[in-house]
Write a protein that holds these residues in place. Structure first.
Motif, PDB file in Angstrom:
ATOM      1  N   LYS A 168     -22.433  28.601   1.586  1.00  0.00           N
ATOM      2  CA  LYS A 168     -21.957  27.611   0.325  1.00  0.00           C
ATOM      3  C   LYS A 168     -20.566  28.219  -0.052  1.00  0.00           C
ATOM      4  O   LYS A 168     -20.319  29.411   0.023  1.00  0.00           O
ATOM      5  CB  LYS A 168     -22.747  27.922  -0.969  1.00  0.00           C
ATOM      6  N   VAL A 169     -19.868  27.257  -0.462  1.00  0.00           N
ATOM      7  CA  VAL A 169     -18.354  27.495  -0.972  1.00  0.00           C
ATOM      8  C   VAL A 169     -18.251  26.834  -2.425  1.00  0.00           C
ATOM      9  O   VAL A 169     -18.495  25.941  -2.631  1.00  0.00           O
ATOM     10  CB  VAL A 169     -17.205  27.334   0.174  1.00  0.00           C
ATOM     11  N   THR A 170     -17.230  27.586  -2.846  1.00  0.00           N
ATOM     12  CA  THR A 170     -16.472  27.033  -4.173  1.00  0.00           C
ATOM     13  C   THR A 170     -15.014  27.627  -4.506  1.00  0.00           C
ATOM     14  O   THR A 170     -14.775  28.515  -3.862  1.00  0.00           O
ATOM     15  CB  THR A 170     -17.671  27.138  -5.282  1.00  0.00           C
ATOM     16  N   SER A 171     -14.631  26.879  -5.596  1.00  0.00           N
ATOM     17  CA  SER A 171     -13.320  27.541  -6.034  1.00  0.00           C
ATOM     18  C   SER A 171     -13.582  28.031  -7.445  1.00  0.00           C
ATOM     19  O   SER A 171     -14.089  27.382  -8.013  1.00  0.00           O
ATOM     20  CB  SER A 171     -12.278  26.481  -6.129  1.00  0.00           C
ATOM     21  N   ILE A 172     -13.032  29.330  -8.051  1.00  0.00           N
ATOM     22  CA  ILE A 172     -13.396  29.719  -9.164  1.00  0.00           C
ATOM     23  C   ILE A 172     -12.003  30.094  -9.801  1.00  0.00           C
ATOM     24  O   ILE A 172     -11.297  30.643  -9.374  1.00  0.00           O
ATOM     25  CB  ILE A 172     -14.335  30.946  -9.058  1.00  0.00           C
ATOM     26  N   ALA A 173     -12.268  29.637 -11.498  1.00  0.00           N
ATOM     27  CA  ALA A 173     -10.797  29.739 -12.039  1.00  0.00           C
ATOM     28  C   ALA A 173     -10.591  31.021 -12.523  1.00  0.00           C
ATOM     29  O   ALA A 173      -9.559  31.290 -13.156  1.00  0.00           O
ATOM     30  CB  ALA A 173     -10.866  28.475 -13.201  1.00  0.00           C
ATOM     31  N   SER A 174     -11.428  31.982 -12.775  1.00  0.00           N
ATOM     32  CA  SER A 174     -11.315  33.297 -13.408  1.00  0.00           C
ATOM     33  C   SER A 174     -12.133  34.374 -12.906  1.00  0.00           C
ATOM     34  O   SER A 174     -13.060  34.048 -12.034  1.00  0.00           O
ATOM     35  CB  SER A 174     -11.673  33.164 -14.956  1.00  0.00           C
TER      36      SER A 174
ATOM     37  N   PRO B 193     -23.757  24.042   8.255  1.00  0.00           N
ATOM     38  CA  PRO B 193     -22.491  23.602   7.460  1.00  0.00           C
ATOM     39  C   PRO B 193     -22.020  23.935   6.288  1.00  0.00           C
ATOM     40  O   PRO B 193     -22.988  23.935   5.442  1.00  0.00           O
ATOM     41  CB  PRO B 193     -22.286  22.105   7.778  1.00  0.00           C
ATOM     42  N   ALA B 194     -20.935  24.352   5.976  1.00  0.00           N
ATOM     43  CA  ALA B 194     -20.774  24.980   4.657  1.00  0.00           C
ATOM     44  C   ALA B 194     -20.811  23.759   3.681  1.00  0.00           C
ATOM     45  O   ALA B 194     -20.294  22.991   3.913  1.00  0.00           O
ATOM     46  CB  ALA B 194     -19.372  25.830   4.461  1.00  0.00           C
ATOM     47  N   GLU B 195     -21.578  24.238   2.423  1.00  0.00           N
ATOM     48  CA  GLU B 195     -21.732  23.336   1.591  1.00  0.00           C
ATOM     49  C   GLU B 195     -20.923  23.704   0.198  1.00  0.00           C
ATOM     50  O   GLU B 195     -21.097  24.691  -0.213  1.00  0.00           O
ATOM     51  CB  GLU B 195     -23.023  23.204   0.998  1.00  0.00           C
ATOM     52  N   PHE B 196     -20.315  22.682  -0.188  1.00  0.00           N
ATOM     53  CA  PHE B 196     -19.412  22.848  -1.346  1.00  0.00           C
ATOM     54  C   PHE B 196     -20.322  22.701  -2.553  1.00  0.00           C
ATOM     55  O   PHE B 196     -21.108  21.684  -2.669  1.00  0.00           O
ATOM     56  CB  PHE B 196     -18.223  21.955  -1.566  1.00  0.00           C
ATOM     57  N   TYR B 197     -20.131  23.573  -3.550  1.00  0.00           N
ATOM     58  CA  TYR B 197     -20.651  23.382  -4.957  1.00  0.00           C
ATOM     59  C   TYR B 197     -19.655  23.707  -5.966  1.00  0.00           C
ATOM     60  O   TYR B 197     -18.876  24.466  -5.875  1.00  0.00           O
ATOM     61  CB  TYR B 197     -21.932  24.154  -5.150  1.00  0.00           C
ATOM     62  N   ALA B 198     -19.838  23.019  -7.234  1.00  0.00           N
ATOM     63  CA  ALA B 198     -19.008  23.279  -8.409  1.00  0.00           C
ATOM     64  C   ALA B 198     -19.618  24.146  -9.396  1.00  0.00           C
ATOM     65  O   ALA B 198     -20.811  23.673  -9.821  1.00  0.00           O
ATOM     66  CB  ALA B 198     -18.604  21.856  -8.919  1.00  0.00           C
ATOM     67  N   VAL B 199     -19.103  25.399  -9.692  1.00  0.00           N
ATOM     68  CA  VAL B 199     -19.550  26.105 -10.567  1.00  0.00           C
ATOM     69  C   VAL B 199     -20.246  25.521 -11.852  1.00  0.00           C
ATOM     70  O   VAL B 199     -20.811  25.630 -12.617  1.00  0.00           O
ATOM     71  CB  VAL B 199     -18.517  27.339 -10.954  1.00  0.00           C
ATOM     72  N   GLN B 200     -19.156  24.421 -12.302  1.00  0.00           N
ATOM     73  CA  GLN B 200     -19.381  23.751 -13.656  1.00  0.00           C
ATOM     74  C   GLN B 200     -20.425  22.916 -13.610  1.00  0.00           C
ATOM     75  O   GLN B 200     -21.050  22.316 -14.601  1.00  0.00           O
ATOM     76  CB  GLN B 200     -18.100  22.905 -14.070  1.00  0.00           C
ATOM     77  N   ASP B 201     -21.263  22.722 -12.427  1.00  0.00           N
ATOM     78  CA  ASP B 201     -22.364  21.812 -12.136  1.00  0.00           C
ATOM     79  C   ASP B 201     -23.839  22.723 -12.751  1.00  0.00           C
ATOM     80  O   ASP B 201     -24.778  21.864 -13.017  1.00  0.00           O
ATOM     81  CB  ASP B 201     -22.441  21.256 -10.850  1.00  0.00           C
ATOM     82  N   TYR B 202     -23.616  23.909 -12.981  1.00  0.00           N
ATOM     83  CA  TYR B 202     -24.814  24.706 -13.544  1.00  0.00           C
ATOM     84  C   TYR B 202     -24.388  25.417 -14.638  1.00  0.00           C
ATOM     85  O   TYR B 202     -23.305  25.773 -15.166  1.00  0.00           O
ATOM     86  CB  TYR B 202     -25.115  25.569 -12.332  1.00  0.00           C
TER      87      TYR B 202
END
Length: 864
Positions: free
Chosen positions: A150-156, A242-251
């Protein structure tokens, strides 16, 4: 004098893996030398010896048996170490000089594949972090045992810490230039192993894993992760999904302190599963279901539609008892498909595990049928997506015997009839041995020597043995002498020599051919890895949903309803864990009502009265609801919370040199700076770690700030009864209290939460329950009565609510602003000192001796 060639080889390989124990294969042992040996002897509690290495001083050395290495590796991995496995990579018979050796695998906390080192119902995550100049981060996480990526982008950075805590990552891979101070924080706060990898390019062989990832930041962290895996594992990684994108703000965001305070997956004191929310909800039947449940607990959903889908499935599974039991009975026979597929692709699966895979697949049709009988569209869709993989089951059925040995190199694993040549070899081996028995009988009859026998050993092969007393009966010319013993001679005949060649060749080729055929079967199964992984995901999801249904039905939970106006309405709410472990299962349920007009409850009442339990059960109900589980109440209306913050319990952070009060203030600051109107805040006894006036000032300032600037739903418990006057000043704050009563001089905790404020704290009663000496309790009552009499003469005023500046950012500012408004005593008289000291005492944080010493000190002051 130089080191010996072998030690030189060891040193050259060790230089490539300076941060790992080098397990250097010598014969039947993995040996370690120099500092590795000294450290390993301590960590593994094994004997430290030495050997000559070519220098004047002997070299420290220790070793572990090759066949038992896994148990030692497990110990080191659990302590956060890395192990480089160094094997011989050429035949010693053909080697010139020192046998060539290479590291064939680097085992690290995040890349463990051995079942002995893994917990079945826990993922083993490896994480990669890439930092960027705009203070954002690329974040990738992988469980090598299951292939999940899993991969994501994190703001802090704070959010990075939250994600690492949620995944409980065992190892973090970063660039060598990563901030060392930050890495030290990681090691201290989360106890993770830190590893380094510079290369961020996605390996060519694994580019397909990044097809769905188009953001450069995430590609870089994913590339770093995959480069590290390629370099450490040195084998096929075809099972990676395959890498799965997830958004931190969805949880729902839950910071590490809140996870710990709420005991989501482990208890605070013992760090055990028993007594946690995970323990309560885990009625899963499979290891992969257990892992999925833990993931759902760590990451509750924010999407109401997805939450309601889960809730509808749980409701239908409750309503269809017999179908649910069929599913449970079938799942009980399903092994860990995810990790079995991983081992197939990794190349370390054995024949018994393939039989486990076959037996698991045999249960899928019954699961599909039972799910299709449940009247729920979502469940039917899950059943429709389930592929029984009957062809994979058939491959194993045709090729592997039902009860194979563990070893895959000693033969005896392939079914008869699977391969013609193998059957021929087996026929030669089995019939050849029968022929030898017949030959033995014929030779006895031809020679008249009844003691003649035909035997076999690995050095001389087959032979005819005749005692020396009977040598005269042997016919001349046909028997060729092979070996002379003290009392016998061993011979061979042309017929026996020919048969020996056939039998030995057949047995040798039979074992080699079986191994080749097993590898072929494994490769055939590997081609279906994606199908098997998708099946495993669906089974794990069904397993968690049936677990929710079982727990909800057994404990009489209710299906929650979600409000759009942030209303909380809980009728007969209970703490889901406490009610299961409390004696006689007698738990006092409570109501909670917070509509649009109420954002904050100020909770007063005695210690041990149930304030903290009441607060926690609200948070756990919210988490359970957003996981898709029913909640412990008769009726439940809840908003969807984006974050939960808790400040419950006292704890020093000795490593960082922070007192209980400092930890309390930092946790409060974190909540105040991150909470939104849609958050849930639980604050317990804020301000108790300092003097009474400072404590009240800080507590009031926090209450006002949350009320005016955040408006999050907040439960605030306190022993500062002075704060209850805020109900008249803050429009959206209400007082409630946990009830208690005195009966024959003893306090009885009723654990009921009712509107209004508590009339007293019952602190001395609690001290009596803790079995402090009677004389001490009596004296404390005298002092209390005296102090209360003096307090009536001058009560502590609470300042009128004054709006706090919008630009105020530091909690200390709020505390000082309020504190400055307090009416301070002009002089510190003896009585005022006693009052201040007594009010600041936290009896529950003291042992009996400390309490007695403190009361003695106060008594001495009064007598002066």
């Amino acid at each position: 004098m130089a080191y010996t060639p072998m030690i030189q080889q060891y040193l050259s390989i060790k230089a490539q893996y300076p941060d790992a124990f080098l397990f250097f294969r010598l014969g039947d042992f993995y040996e370690m030398f120099f500092e590795d040996a000294k450290k390993a002897s301590v960590e593994l509690e094994i004997t430290l010896t030495s050997r000559d290495g070519g220098q004047n001083e002997r070299i420290p050395m220790c070793g572990v048996p090759y066949h038992a290495a896994n148990q030692y590796i497990k110990v080191l991995v659990e302590k956060g170490y890395k192990i480089a496995i160094c094997e011989q990579v050429e035949d010693p018979k053909s080697a010139k000089g020192v046998v060539k050796r290479e590291v064939i695998q680097l085992i690290t906390p995040g890349t463990v594949m051995d079942n002995q080192s893994l917990t079945p119902k826990e993922n083993n995550y490896l994480t990669s972090i890439s930092a960027f100049s705009d203070h954002t981060f690329g974040f990738s996480v992988c469980d090598l045992t299951t292939g999940e990526v899993k991969v994501t982008s994190i703001a802090s950075w704070e959010s990075v810490i939250q994600e690492l805590a949620a995944y409980e990552s065992k190892e973090v891979v970063v660039a060598p230039s990563f901030d060392e101070t930050v890495l030290d924080e990681l090691k201290q706060r989360l106890s993770v192993t830190v590893s380094f990898e510079e290369n961020e390019e996605i390996p060519d062989a694994l580019k397909k894993l990044a097809d769905a990832i188009d953001q450069a930041k995430m590609q870089k962290s994913l590339g770093r992760l995959l480069q590290y895996l390629v370099k450490t594992q040195k084998r096929s990684l075809d099972h990676l999904q395959p890498a799965e994108f997830y958004a931190v703000q969805d949880y729902m965001a839950i910071d590490p302190n809140s996870r710990r305070n709420l005991e989501l997956v482990a208890t605070m004191k013992e760090k055990k599963k028993f007594g946690s929310l995970l323990w309560l909800l885990d009625k899963t039947k499979t290891a992969m279901g257990g892992r999925k449940l833990k993931q759902w607990i760590e990451k509750p959903l924010l999407n109401q539609e997805k939450i309601n889908e889960r809730l509808s499935c749980v409701e239908s599974l409750i309503d269809h008892y017999f179908e649910r039991e069929t599913v449970r009975e079938s799942l009980e026979k399903v092994y860990d498909l995810e990790r079995l597929v991983g081992r197939v692709a990794f190349g370390n699966v054995n024949a018994r595990e393939l039989i486990q895979l076959k037996q698991s697949l045999a249960q899928v049709p019954a699961v599909i049928q039972a799910l299709n009988d449940i009247d729920n569209d979502v469940i039917k869709q899950l059943a429709e997506r389930m592929d029984p993989c009957a062809d994979v089951k058939e491959i194993i059925e045709k090729g592997i015997i039902d009860d194979p040995p563990i070893s895959i190199t000693d033969g005896g694993i392939i079914k008869s009839g699977y391969h013609e040549k193998l059957d021929q070899y087996r026929d030669i081996s089995q019939n050849g041995k029968a022929w030898i028995a017949e030959l033995e009988q014929a030779e006895r009859e031809n020679t008249g020597i009844k003691s003649l026998k035909i035997g076999y050993n690995k050095v001389f092969g087959y032979y005819i043995e005749v005692t020396k007393a009977n040598l005269k009966y042997l016919p001349e010319g046909r028997y060729e002498r092979k070996q002379t013993l003290a009392n016998a001679e061993r011979f061979i005949t042309p017929e026996l020599k020919e048969k020996e060649k056939l039998i030995l060749e057949a047995e040798e080729k039979m074992v080699d051919l079986e191994y080749e055929l097993f590898q072929e079967i494994r490769s055939l199964i590997k081609e279906h890895s994606i199908r098997l992984q998708e099946l495993a995901q669906l089974i794990s999801r069904i397993d968690v949903l049936q677990s929710f249904a079982v727990v909800s039905e057994n404990n009489q939970y209710t299906k929650p309803v979600f409000s759009d106006d942030r209303t909380i309405e809980l009728k007969e709410s209970r703490h889901p864990v406490v009610e299961q472990v409390i004696e006689n299962n007698v738990f006092v349920a409570n109501d909670l009502s917070m509509d649009e007009s109420c954002d904050m409850l100020l909770i007063t009442g005695p210690n041990m009265g149930g304030k903290s339990t009441f607060m926690r059960q609200v948070a756990l109900s919210a988490i359970m609801a957003q996981m898709g589980c029913f909640v412990p109440a008769e009726h439940a209306v809840l908003p969807i919370f984006d974050q939960i913050f808790t400040r419950i319990g006292a704890a020093d952070d000795l490593v960082s040199g922070q007192s209980t009060f400092m930890v309390e203030m930092m946790e409060a600051q974190y909540a105040l700076s991150h909470a939104t109107q849609n958050s849930l805040i639980l604050l317990d006894e804020i301000g108790r770690g300092t003097s009474t006036y400072d404590g009240i000032a800080i507590a009031q300032a926090i209450v006002e700030y949350i009320h005016d600037h955040i408006s999050a739903k907040t439960l605030f418990s306190t022993h500062y009864h002075e704060l209850t006057q805020l109900e008249e000043q803050l429009s959206r704050l209400k007082n409630v209290h946990v009830t208690a009563m005195e009966e024959d001089g003893k306090v009885v905790f009723l654990h009921k939460v009712l509107p209004g404020q508590a009339d007293k704290s019952y602190g001395i009663h609690v001290a009596k329950l803790a079995s402090l000496p009677d004389a001490l309790i009596d004296r404390a009552n005298v002092i209390l009565n005296d102090l209360e009499g003096k307090e009536e003469e001058k009560t502590l005023p609470i300042p009128s609510h004054n709006r706090i500046s919008e630009n105020s950012e530091q909690l200390a500012f709020f505390a000082n602003e309020t504190s400055n408004k307090q009416e301070r005593p002009a002089a510190d008289s003896k009585e005022k000192q006693i009052i201040t000291a007594l009010k600041s005492i936290d009896l529950l944080a003291m042992n009996p001796m400390e309490a007695m010493n403190e009361l003695y000190r106060l008594q001495t002051l009064l007598k002066k």
